[in-house]
Write a protein that holds these residues in place. Structure first.
Motif, short mmCIF file in Angstrom:
data_model
loop_
_atom_site.label_atom_id
_atom_site.label_comp_id
_atom_site.label_asym_id
_atom_site.label_seq_id
_atom_site.Cartn_x
_atom_site.Cartn_y
_atom_site.Cartn_z
N ALA A 1 -4.84 -0.01 3.36
CA ALA A 1 -4.51 1.40 3.21
C ALA A 1 -5.70 2.16 3.81
CB ALA A 1 -4.33 1.77 1.75
N THR B 1 0.75 6.00 -0.52
CA THR B 1 0.03 7.26 -0.65
C THR B 1 0.42 7.91 -1.96
OG1 THR B 1 0.07 7.52 1.76
CG2 THR B 1 -0.38 9.51 0.43
N LEU C 1 -3.34 0.52 -3.38
CA LEU C 1 -3.02 -0.85 -2.99
C LEU C 1 -2.69 -1.63 -4.25
CD1 LEU C 1 -4.82 -3.14 -0.45
CD2 LEU C 1 -4.28 -4.00 -2.72
N HIS D 1 -0.95 3.25 6.96
CA HIS D 1 -0.78 2.00 6.22
C HIS D 1 -0.49 0.87 7.19
CE1 HIS D 1 -0.91 4.02 2.35
NE2 HIS D 1 -0.09 4.95 2.86
N VAL E 1 -4.94 7.12 -1.63
CA VAL E 1 -4.09 5.98 -1.26
C VAL E 1 -4.21 4.92 -2.35
CG1 VAL E 1 -4.26 6.36 1.23
CG2 VAL E 1 -5.96 4.91 0.08
N ARG F 1 -0.40 -2.83 6.47
CA ARG F 1 -0.53 -3.90 5.47
C ARG F 1 -1.31 -5.08 6.03
NH1 ARG F 1 4.92 -6.13 2.86
NH2 ARG F 1 5.31 -3.88 2.77
N THR G 1 0.85 -1.19 0.00
CA THR G 1 0.00 0.00 0.00
C THR G 1 0.88 1.24 0.00
OG1 THR G 1 -0.12 0.13 2.42
CG2 THR G 1 -1.80 -1.20 1.30
#
Length: 805
Positions: free
Chosen positions: A246, A200, A208, A241, A206, A243, A198
């Protein structure tokens, strides 16, 4: 809100509504409230609810499959699944230091879901009781964009009553998803995604990215979040974030009576997409350029308006509303965007994970409708089959046969995807699955090629890719047929017919049945049509085809012989479903209905009792009667005459009566086919089965299966029942043939169609009068043929024909 349209403002019959929150009904509602655009679709789950035993927020991209191996019942089993891609929906909310608000954790005062079919929007309104006379109203509008197939958007409006202060809102992209939407598959590995990352892209965006574990398809999703309170500036966001998530979070200030709006816009790409370099870059770029929700809704609604005009359907009353829902879901699975994709017809749409997203024979029930509205989509679906012709030839060679043996279940590359084992949830036992012996799928593909080309006039496809498919399918049938000296006929052995209950003879060591009537008659049709096609091909093309395939005169002579001598067994003056069917035991139908009530899945009931349906004269769905679905009475009689078997009206009526009393209707297709057939021979009983076909998914008559995905073939089939079944509409010989059989319950209706380049041909049946209007443009006239009459309609002309009683 500029795109607000209240339910009261929508035309009658154009919405689908659910009132109240019922956890037991959520899976069904999620399937029937799915939104899609032919490229991808998302189930109608509530964004604040994660996947659990009640909710299942799946998103599926057409043609994205992945193959995994699992250990089941002591065996290693390989399965390919349509992948549940990362979930773009999550958006939850709470008061500071409170729990996340959701219908399973917070009292619900009112709850309503409304599917606006005309605009392709899902609206949701929920009033949550927060205690101490505090009420939070949540209204959402959702779209999966029909103009830009890579975009989706969610607008959420929060309104406070009886309180003020902050409200925390959290949106996310969720990469933790698995394929877990079908309980009986949960012993199988469903973890299809890997390499989840993920990041920005902008202060409000955002992303992924991930890939599938074995097919290595890369997936990129980007989400933009904006929040505003009235005319005030947008509220600031924070991004985190964790994981595989996001997460975007915003705190908005609530004031009684004022509405706060949060918009989430999403872009989705995969590495299968054309004209991109990288799916993540494409998704980030697209979401950055996407306009706001109101502008997206406007272009989305315009795109849907164009679809509705092309697929115009005017059927009165509740039946019309259900048909519109069916058409809505067909168009969400197979839209004009599908024409650019390498995909087939997923039996359960893009609406869930049943049948693992595989492609069966359901296009047999789908393409006849699409041919007369979206022929470019039909062509794409047939090209999916042509691209896998080489694999079908390889599969035939692997079992010692010439020609092409298409798989019963197809996925990414055209190999046989039918499972080796299937679970009987009633007994809990895993059983061998022999449905891969349904080789009649090849005949269905050939039938679809022929029907598409007749309706569209696409001789280029017929003479090239279509001819190749027909030739190799015909070659397979001719090679599989064996001559029986005692009968003086050819026989096709070791197959399974459309019934599916019967996979072998009682106590037999090997699976398969001999001389399934449907298989043999449709094989004879394929051989006959292919011989006919080769005879009319332009000489240069015929020469090319014969050189490439090695077809010679002696093989054509064998095809001619087999097409006239395939064995069609009979017993008790009716067509036998297969050789030996008449020797099976009769089932105590009344006894089983008294003991079990719903016996649609009679096979599971008998297996749980230690018995087998192979012993009985009992069918899951139409088998022999499928012949009456595919072929008009005159054509069917001609096919039997060519085979040396008399099929007059009395024989067909006896055959219909015989199987009517021995069918459990364990498939949603069964009611459709029986309604179609009965409209021609027992009209007074036809409507009961038409209604069953209409109710199949909305009432979930299969007992929980619709929550795993709609039955796309049955839905499209009901549309075709109105379009072709009750009108007797055929496209053959360069003419529209009509032989209407209006039912008392449905005698007045209309629709438009596209026929050989003529856009917007309108047909209307009205109390014994058939009206056909040809639009004004520079196209040749349309020849219309009814029993005993022929009419040629010029562009701009309307014909009004009185029908016999």
């Amino acid at each position: 809100m500029t795109d607000d349209r209240s339910p009261e403002a929508e035309a009658p019959g154009w919405s689908w509504e659910y009132e109240g929150y019922e956890p037991a009904d959520e899976r069904l509602r999620e399937s029937l409230c799915t939104l899609g655009n032919g490229y991808f679709a998302t189930r109608g789950a509530l964004p604040e609810c994660a996947a659990d035993d009640v909710h299942y927020p799946g998103t599926y991209v057409a043609g994205i499959y992945n193959r995994l191996t699992s250990k089941v019942a002591g065996r290693r089993v390989e399965n390919e699944d349509m992948v549940n891609v990362p979930n773009w929906l999550p958006l939850r909310f709470r008061l500071p230091d409170g729990h996340w608000i959701a219908p399973d954790t917070t009292p619900v005062l009112d709850h309503r879901q409304l599917l606006h079919m005309s605009a392709g929007l899902l609206e949701r309104r929920t009033r949550y009781d927060l205690g101490d006379d505090r009420v939070l109203t949540v209204r959402q509008l959702r779209l999966v964009h029909m103009a830009d197939p890579h975009l989706a958007a969610l607008r959420t409006e929060f309104t406070a009553d009886g309180f003020s202060g902050p409200l925390e809102v959290e949106a996310a992209l969720d990469g933790s998803v698995t394929n877990a939407g079908v309980p009986r598959y949960r012993d199988l590995d469903g973890r299809h995604l890997t390499h989840i990352h993920t990041g920005t892209a902008a202060p409000d965006t955002v992303w992924l990215r991930c890939r599938t574990r074995t097919s290595d398809t890369r997936i990129g999703i980007a989400a933009r979040l904006t929040a505003r309170t009235g005319a005030e500036a947008e509220a600031p966001l924070t991004i985190r974030h964790e994981r595989p998530y996001a997460i975007q979070r915003v705190t908005v200030h609530m004031v009684p009576g004022h509405t706060v709006t949060v918009d989430k816009t999403v872009a989705l790409h995969t590495s299968r997409d054309p004209a991109i370099s990288d799916p993540l870059h494409a998704a980030v770029d697209r979401v950055g350029r996407a306009p706001g929700f109101d502008a997206l809704a406007e272009t989305h609604r315009a795109a849907w308006g164009q679809l509705w005009r092309r697929a115009e359907l005017d059927v009165p009353g509740e039946s019309g509303r259900i048909l519109r829902l069916h058409l809505f879901h067909v168009l969400q699975t197979l839209s004009p965007h599908t024409a650019d994709l390498d995909v087939g017809v997923p039996a359960r749409g893009l609406h869930g994970e049943a049948y693992r997203g595989h492609v069966f024979w359901d296009e047999l029930f789908v393409l006849p409708y699409l041919n007369l509205h979206f022929p470019e989509v039909s062509r794409a679906l047939l090209r999916y089959r042509h691209r896998r012709l080489e694999q079908a030839r390889t599969s035939a060679g692997a079992v010692g046969r010439r020609g092409a043996m298409y798989p019963w279940q197809s996925g990414s590359d055209g190999r046989e995807e039918t499972q080796q084992l299937h679970l009987n949830p009633r007994s809990g036992r895993w059983l061998p699955d022999h449905s891969r012996l349904q080789h009649h799928v090849g005949s269905a593909i050939a039938y679809n090629v022929w029907q598409y080309c007749e309706a569209s006039g696409d001789t280029e496809f017929l003479h090239t890719k279509g001819a190749e498919m027909l030739l190799y399918i015909a070659r397979f049938w001719a090679d599989k047929a064996v001559y029986d000296e005692s009968l003086g006929r050819h026989r096709i052995k070791g197959v399974v017919g459309p019934d599916e209950y019967h996979e072998s003879y009682p106590d037999a060591d090997a699976p398969g049945l001999d001389d399934n009537a449907y298989t043999n008659v449709t094989a004879a049709w394929v051989l006959t049509r292919t011989i006919e096609l080769i005879g009319i091909l332009p000489e240069p093309r015929r020469r090319e085809l014969l050189e490439r395939t090695g077809l010679d005169g002696s093989e054509l002579e064998r095809w001619e012989d087999v097409s006239r001598t395939l064995h069609v067994p009979l017993h008790d003056d009716v067509i036998s479903q297969f050789a030996g069917y008449g020797d099976l035991a009769e089932l105590d139908w009344s006894g089983y209905r008294e003991r079990y009530g719903d016996i649609r899945r009679l096979d599971r009931i008998l297996e749980a009792e230690g018995d087998t349906v192979n012993r009985y004269k009992a069918s899951k769905q139409a088998d022999v009667l499928m012949l009456g679905y595919l072929f008009a009475p005159a054509e069917l009689e001609g096919l039997f005459r060519r085979l040396g078997v008399r099929l007059d009206e009395d024989v067909w009526r006896r055959t219909v009566d015989y199987y009517m009393h021995r069918t459990s209707h364990g498939s949603t297709l069964s009611g459709l086919v029986h309604g179609w057939v009965l409209a021609r021979c027992r009209r007074s009983e036809a409507w009961k089965f038409c209604q069953e076909a209409l109710q199949g998914d909305i009432a979930d008559v299969q007992g929980g299966t619709t929550g795993e995905g709609i039955h796309l073939g049955a839905m499209a089939g009901t549309l075709d029942l109105v379009q072709r079944g009750l009108t007797g509409l055929e496209t053959r010989g360069g003419a529209l043939w009509l032989d209407p059989v209006p039912l008392p319950e449905l005698s007045s209706y209309g629709f438009s169609l596209r026929y050989q380049g003529n856009w917007g041909v309108r047909l209307r049946l009205e109390r014994g009068l058939l009206e056909i209007a040809v639009p004004s443009h520079d196209v040749s006239p349309i020849d219309v043929r009814l029993p005993g009459r022929e009419v040629s309609l010029q562009p701009g002309e309307t014909g009004r024909l009185v029908l016999p009683d």
